[in-house]
Design a protein around this motif. Structure first.
Motif, PDB file in Angstrom:
ATOM      1  N   VAL A   1     -37.903  33.542  12.680  1.00  0.00           N
ATOM      2  CA  VAL A   1     -37.290  32.374  13.222  1.00  0.00           C
ATOM      3  C   VAL A   1     -38.061  31.972  14.491  1.00  0.00           C
ATOM      4  O   VAL A   1     -38.090  30.544  14.802  1.00  0.00           O
ATOM      5  N   LEU A   2     -38.568  32.972  15.274  1.00  0.00           N
ATOM      6  CA  LEU A   2     -39.217  32.629  16.487  1.00  0.00           C
ATOM      7  C   LEU A   2     -40.548  31.741  16.131  1.00  0.00           C
ATOM      8  O   LEU A   2     -40.698  30.588  16.859  1.00  0.00           O
ATOM      9  N   GLN A   3     -41.157  31.795  14.949  1.00  0.00           N
ATOM     10  CA  GLN A   3     -42.294  31.101  14.766  1.00  0.00           C
ATOM     11  C   GLN A   3     -41.740  29.562  14.388  1.00  0.00           C
ATOM     12  O   GLN A   3     -42.777  28.812  14.760  1.00  0.00           O
ATOM     13  N   ILE A   4     -40.767  29.598  13.323  1.00  0.00           N
ATOM     14  CA  ILE A   4     -40.165  28.466  13.260  1.00  0.00           C
ATOM     15  C   ILE A   4     -40.044  27.512  14.377  1.00  0.00           C
ATOM     16  O   ILE A   4     -40.286  26.346  14.666  1.00  0.00           O
ATOM     17  N   ASN A   5     -39.315  28.139  15.408  1.00  0.00           N
ATOM     18  CA  ASN A   5     -38.965  27.283  16.614  1.00  0.00           C
ATOM     19  C   ASN A   5     -40.387  26.797  17.396  1.00  0.00           C
ATOM     20  O   ASN A   5     -40.153  25.680  18.196  1.00  0.00           O
ATOM     21  N   GLU A   6     -41.089  27.846  17.403  1.00  0.00           N
ATOM     22  CA  GLU A   6     -42.603  27.437  18.180  1.00  0.00           C
ATOM     23  C   GLU A   6     -43.006  25.931  17.313  1.00  0.00           C
ATOM     24  O   GLU A   6     -43.432  25.139  18.180  1.00  0.00           O
ATOM     25  N   ALA A   7     -42.917  25.900  16.080  1.00  0.00           N
ATOM     26  CA  ALA A   7     -43.413  24.732  15.260  1.00  0.00           C
ATOM     27  C   ALA A   7     -42.492  23.592  15.625  1.00  0.00           C
ATOM     28  O   ALA A   7     -42.723  22.359  15.705  1.00  0.00           O
ATOM     29  N   ILE A   8     -41.237  23.934  15.529  1.00  0.00           N
ATOM     30  CA  ILE A   8     -40.121  22.816  15.856  1.00  0.00           C
ATOM     31  C   ILE A   8     -40.457  22.250  17.229  1.00  0.00           C
ATOM     32  O   ILE A   8     -40.292  20.893  17.475  1.00  0.00           O
ATOM     33  N   ARG A   9     -40.806  22.981  18.183  1.00  0.00           N
ATOM     34  CA  ARG A   9     -40.741  22.555  19.643  1.00  0.00           C
ATOM     35  C   ARG A   9     -41.777  21.267  19.867  1.00  0.00           C
ATOM     36  O   ARG A   9     -41.539  20.168  20.418  1.00  0.00           O
TER      37      ARG A   9
ATOM     38  N   HIS B   1     -25.619  25.935  21.774  1.00  0.00           N
ATOM     39  CA  HIS B   1     -25.043  24.849  22.794  1.00  0.00           C
ATOM     40  C   HIS B   1     -25.808  25.193  24.211  1.00  0.00           C
ATOM     41  O   HIS B   1     -26.082  24.329  24.924  1.00  0.00           O
ATOM     42  N   ILE B   2     -25.924  26.455  24.546  1.00  0.00           N
ATOM     43  CA  ILE B   2     -26.513  26.937  25.757  1.00  0.00           C
ATOM     44  C   ILE B   2     -27.960  26.397  25.810  1.00  0.00           C
ATOM     45  O   ILE B   2     -28.416  25.766  26.960  1.00  0.00           O
ATOM     46  N   ASN B   3     -28.713  26.485  24.835  1.00  0.00           N
ATOM     47  CA  ASN B   3     -29.785  26.145  24.824  1.00  0.00           C
ATOM     48  C   ASN B   3     -30.236  24.513  25.052  1.00  0.00           C
ATOM     49  O   ASN B   3     -31.026  23.991  25.522  1.00  0.00           O
ATOM     50  N   ALA B   4     -29.186  24.017  24.225  1.00  0.00           N
ATOM     51  CA  ALA B   4     -29.025  22.511  24.184  1.00  0.00           C
ATOM     52  C   ALA B   4     -28.956  21.935  25.843  1.00  0.00           C
ATOM     53  O   ALA B   4     -29.454  20.923  26.186  1.00  0.00           O
ATOM     54  N   PHE B   5     -27.857  22.526  26.206  1.00  0.00           N
ATOM     55  CA  PHE B   5     -27.570  22.082  27.727  1.00  0.00           C
ATOM     56  C   PHE B   5     -28.888  22.362  28.516  1.00  0.00           C
ATOM     57  O   PHE B   5     -29.174  21.546  29.597  1.00  0.00           O
ATOM     58  N   LYS B   6     -29.416  23.554  28.447  1.00  0.00           N
ATOM     59  CA  LYS B   6     -30.977  23.642  29.124  1.00  0.00           C
ATOM     60  C   LYS B   6     -31.775  22.657  28.928  1.00  0.00           C
ATOM     61  O   LYS B   6     -32.646  22.102  29.761  1.00  0.00           O
ATOM     62  N   TYR B   7     -31.992  22.297  27.849  1.00  0.00           N
ATOM     63  CA  TYR B   7     -32.966  21.255  27.122  1.00  0.00           C
ATOM     64  C   TYR B   7     -32.667  19.849  27.911  1.00  0.00           C
ATOM     65  O   TYR B   7     -33.785  19.301  28.515  1.00  0.00           O
ATOM     66  N   ILE B   8     -31.524  19.498  28.086  1.00  0.00           N
ATOM     67  CA  ILE B   8     -31.327  18.215  28.427  1.00  0.00           C
ATOM     68  C   ILE B   8     -30.822  18.504  30.105  1.00  0.00           C
ATOM     69  O   ILE B   8     -30.947  17.193  30.850  1.00  0.00           O
ATOM     70  N   GLY B   9     -31.009  19.604  30.725  1.00  0.00           N
ATOM     71  CA  GLY B   9     -30.800  19.739  31.996  1.00  0.00           C
ATOM     72  C   GLY B   9     -29.343  19.549  32.771  1.00  0.00           C
ATOM     73  O   GLY B   9     -29.341  19.297  33.907  1.00  0.00           O
ATOM     74  N   GLY B  10     -28.409  19.347  31.999  1.00  0.00           N
ATOM     75  CA  GLY B  10     -27.091  19.314  32.255  1.00  0.00           C
ATOM     76  C   GLY B  10     -26.128  19.456  31.249  1.00  0.00           C
ATOM     77  O   GLY B  10     -26.339  19.739  30.104  1.00  0.00           O
TER      78      GLY B  10
ATOM     79  N   TYR C   1     -31.757  17.343  20.287  1.00  0.00           N
ATOM     80  CA  TYR C   1     -32.303  18.831  20.547  1.00  0.00           C
ATOM     81  C   TYR C   1     -31.988  19.640  19.010  1.00  0.00           C
ATOM     82  O   TYR C   1     -30.985  19.415  18.541  1.00  0.00           O
ATOM     83  N   CYS C   2     -32.852  20.358  18.514  1.00  0.00           N
ATOM     84  CA  CYS C   2     -32.732  21.136  17.328  1.00  0.00           C
ATOM     85  C   CYS C   2     -33.333  22.562  17.606  1.00  0.00           C
ATOM     86  O   CYS C   2     -34.450  22.523  18.523  1.00  0.00           O
ATOM     87  N   GLU C   3     -33.064  23.454  16.958  1.00  0.00           N
ATOM     88  CA  GLU C   3     -33.553  24.740  16.964  1.00  0.00           C
ATOM     89  C   GLU C   3     -33.207  25.525  15.738  1.00  0.00           C
ATOM     90  O   GLU C   3     -32.130  25.220  14.930  1.00  0.00           O
TER      91      GLU C   3
ATOM     92  N   ILE D   1     -30.738  25.203  10.727  1.00  0.00           N
ATOM     93  CA  ILE D   1     -31.129  24.140  11.948  1.00  0.00           C
ATOM     94  C   ILE D   1     -30.064  23.551  12.775  1.00  0.00           C
ATOM     95  O   ILE D   1     -29.261  22.791  12.025  1.00  0.00           O
ATOM     96  N   PHE D   2     -29.630  24.040  14.012  1.00  0.00           N
ATOM     97  CA  PHE D   2     -28.781  23.687  14.610  1.00  0.00           C
ATOM     98  C   PHE D   2     -29.266  22.085  15.499  1.00  0.00           C
ATOM     99  O   PHE D   2     -30.552  22.070  15.825  1.00  0.00           O
ATOM    100  N   VAL D   3     -28.259  20.987  15.415  1.00  0.00           N
ATOM    101  CA  VAL D   3     -28.738  19.750  15.843  1.00  0.00           C
ATOM    102  C   VAL D   3     -27.720  19.400  16.957  1.00  0.00           C
ATOM    103  O   VAL D   3     -26.563  19.349  16.570  1.00  0.00           O
ATOM    104  N   ALA D   4     -28.310  18.719  18.063  1.00  0.00           N
ATOM    105  CA  ALA D   4     -27.276  18.169  18.916  1.00  0.00           C
ATOM    106  C   ALA D   4     -27.915  16.955  19.553  1.00  0.00           C
ATOM    107  O   ALA D   4     -29.378  16.960  19.452  1.00  0.00           O
ATOM    108  N   THR D   5     -27.263  15.759  19.796  1.00  0.00           N
ATOM    109  CA  THR D   5     -27.860  14.481  20.009  1.00  0.00           C
ATOM    110  C   THR D   5     -26.714  13.819  20.857  1.00  0.00           C
ATOM    111  O   THR D   5     -25.534  14.037  21.143  1.00  0.00           O
ATOM    112  N   LEU D   6     -27.279  13.256  21.918  1.00  0.00           N
ATOM    113  CA  LEU D   6     -26.396  12.416  23.304  1.00  0.00           C
ATOM    114  C   LEU D   6     -26.079  11.128  22.633  1.00  0.00           C
ATOM    115  O   LEU D   6     -26.818  10.498  22.021  1.00  0.00           O
TER     116      LEU D   6
END
Length: 505
Positions: free
Chosen positions: A279-287, A194-203, A178-180, A166-171
């Motif tokens: 892993v795709l199913q896990i991320n759908e549940a995490i979202r 990192h790329i997905n975290a930047f997309k999630y926060i929009g910057g 954000y996690c995935e 589980i990758f975790v990022a926080t501001l």
């Protein structure tokens, strides 16, 4: 200046290397084995004393030089500073600095004010006595912390039990998380997180603070860590600074440690009884669970992470780049004697002048780039054919280059000799199964002009056409013997005992 004062002999060395040799602060610090900060402070003292060139101090005795650089000042009672006021002002408005607050303090009464360095030191000493949660204050859009949760989520794939990381990022300012789920902690997944975290926060924040895992840091060092080159490329593409934490210092990343705890409580634990097959199913549940977590109100603030993010972080983030980062792999190797380098069992050419030199290969899904001393020297489209070669003619030495042969070129060459030569070339081109074989035969026939001349070659080609013997060997024999072939001598004698071509079909 904090710490013990340098010996004056070493101080004069600093002045000589800077004023005479014009060396940088970094070079001087390495040469004399002192910190760059110390070098900078002593050179600032020399500048304040009006020392501009080495000749002015070259012959000055050390005692006199010390008096110039370290004049004795009469001590006065200094006016007290309010550290609590400073702390509140720093966190009140973005852009407020210690220098600005010191200038305001200093202007009230310069004669009783502390110096800027002492002002900062007193505040830092006061700050150390604060609880850890109050000391670390972050501006909006300034910092993002990243790490992996020690606890994963199990899933079954192809009948085998796996555990997703589980990758975790926080501001830092808003605590937005954000996690995935990822298959592993390999570099490619680390970059993707990192790329997905930047997309999630929009910057993109100003800086990212990772732990010292191998995907981020090759060689940990507090002062000058060696970053993973691909991770460094990511920071250049998205324009952020990487500042790894100290080794075994969890307080340096308290924000992400808390975020990991929140993810374990509100995301991982609720999914403990669920069964996943990818892993795709896990991320759908995490979202869905992540959305709930970020919109949940925090008791000590009375606002949710998402509300704080929208208020203080969203507008302060840097914009995302137009193009998404393309993951690459880097490898180092020496150029072989055939001026080719290998990647995944395929060989790519580089300039022959680099034979024996060390180069760096940067491979993406589409291209192979080759660098020598930081300069790109070759670029190829990626080809994963095992054992194959991709060669650029410009990379060859002159002796290895050959003229490219084409059917059009051969026909133009033959047209300068005559129509019979053109017909011979056309027949040969159409008769061979492989075009390279036809090129060799045609080239051999046309080169006979050099030994026998145009006219003789044209007549020989005409004779070969008449008697259906279009080949290099027969045309050369016609020219060599100089014979004038008659129809009777060339035709095959008909006889009932001779086998025709139909016999073999």
């Amino acid at each position: 200046m904090s710490g013990r004062r340098l010996h004056m002999r070493k101080l004069k060395q600093i002045l000589r290397l800077s004023l005479k040799e014009k060396l940088s602060h970094r070079t001087i610090s390495k040469s004399l084995r002192i910190s760059r900060r110390t070098v900078s402070e002593y050179l600032q003292r020399a500048k304040a004393a009006g020392i501009k060139n080495w000749e002015e101090v070259k012959e000055v005795p050390e005692v006199e030089l010390e008096k110039v650089l370290f004049p004795i000042k009469s001590r006065k009672r200094r006016r007290e500073i309010s550290c609590q006021y400073i702390h509140n002002q720093l966190n009140k408005t973005k852009g407020t600095t210690l220098l600005l607050l010191w200038q305001e303090y200093y202007q009230q009464d310069p004669t009783t004010a502390y110096s800027y360095s002492q002002f900062c030191l007193l505040y830092q000493q006061w700050q150390k006595r604060l609880p850890i949660e109050l000391r670390n204050q972050y501006r909006g859009g300034e910092t993002m912390f990243v790490d992996y949760s020690g606890e994963g989520i199990p899933y079954i794939e192809k009948g085998e039990k796996q555990k997703a990381e589980i990758f975790v990022a926080t501001l830092g300012a808003s605590d937005l998380i954000y996690c995935e789920a990822q298959e592993s902690q390999k570099l490619s997944y680390w970059i993707k997180g990192h790329i997905n975290a930047f997309k999630y926060i929009g910057g993109v924040p100003e800086k990212v603070i990772p732990d010292n895992l191998k995907a981020a840091v090759k060689k940990p060092c507090y002062y000058e860590p060696e970053l993973n080159p691909v991770y460094d490329d990511l920071s250049l593409h998205y324009d952020f600074v990487i500042i790894p934490t100290r080794v075994r210092k969890p307080k340096d990343k308290g924000k992400v440690e808390n975020a990991v705890q929140q993810i374990q409580r509100w995301v991982i634990a609720p999914l403990r009884n669920s069964q996943f097959f990818s892993v795709l199913q896990i991320n759908e549940a995490i979202r869905e669970l992540l959305k709930e977590l970020n919109n949940k109100k925090m008791k000590h603030i009375g606002k949710s992470r998402m509300e704080l993010f929208n208020e203080i972080e969203r507008g302060a983030l840097k914009p995302l780049p137009i193009e998404e980062f393309e993951l690459s792999e880097r490898r180092h190797q020496k150029v072989g004697a055939n001026y080719h380098v290998s990647y995944e069992r395929h060989y790519y050419s580089v300039p022959y002048t680099l034979i024996g030199q060390s180069i760096e290969i940067r491979a993406t899904d589409r291209t192979i780039e080759v660098y020598h001393r930081g300069q790109r020297v070759a670029v190829h489209l990626r080809d994963d054919t095992p054992g194959g070669y991709t060669t650029v003619d410009e990379h060859m030495p002159q002796s290895h280059k050959r003229v490219k042969i084409t059917p059009e070129g051969l026909l133009r060459w033959a047209s300068r000799i005559g129509p019979s030569s053109v017909e011979v070339v056309e027949r040969v081109l159409n008769s061979k199964r492989h075009i390279e074989q036809a090129y060799k035969v045609c080239t051999g026939i046309l080169k006979l002009e050099e030994s026998y001349g145009k006219e003789a070659l044209e007549k020989a080609c005409s004779t070969a056409i008449d008697y259906e013997i279009v080949s290099y060997r027969h045309i050369k024999n016609i020219l060599k013997t100089g014979m004038s072939l008659s129809e009777d001598s060339m035709k095959t004698t008909e006889h009932e005992n001779l086998r025709g071509s139909g016999y073999y079909n």
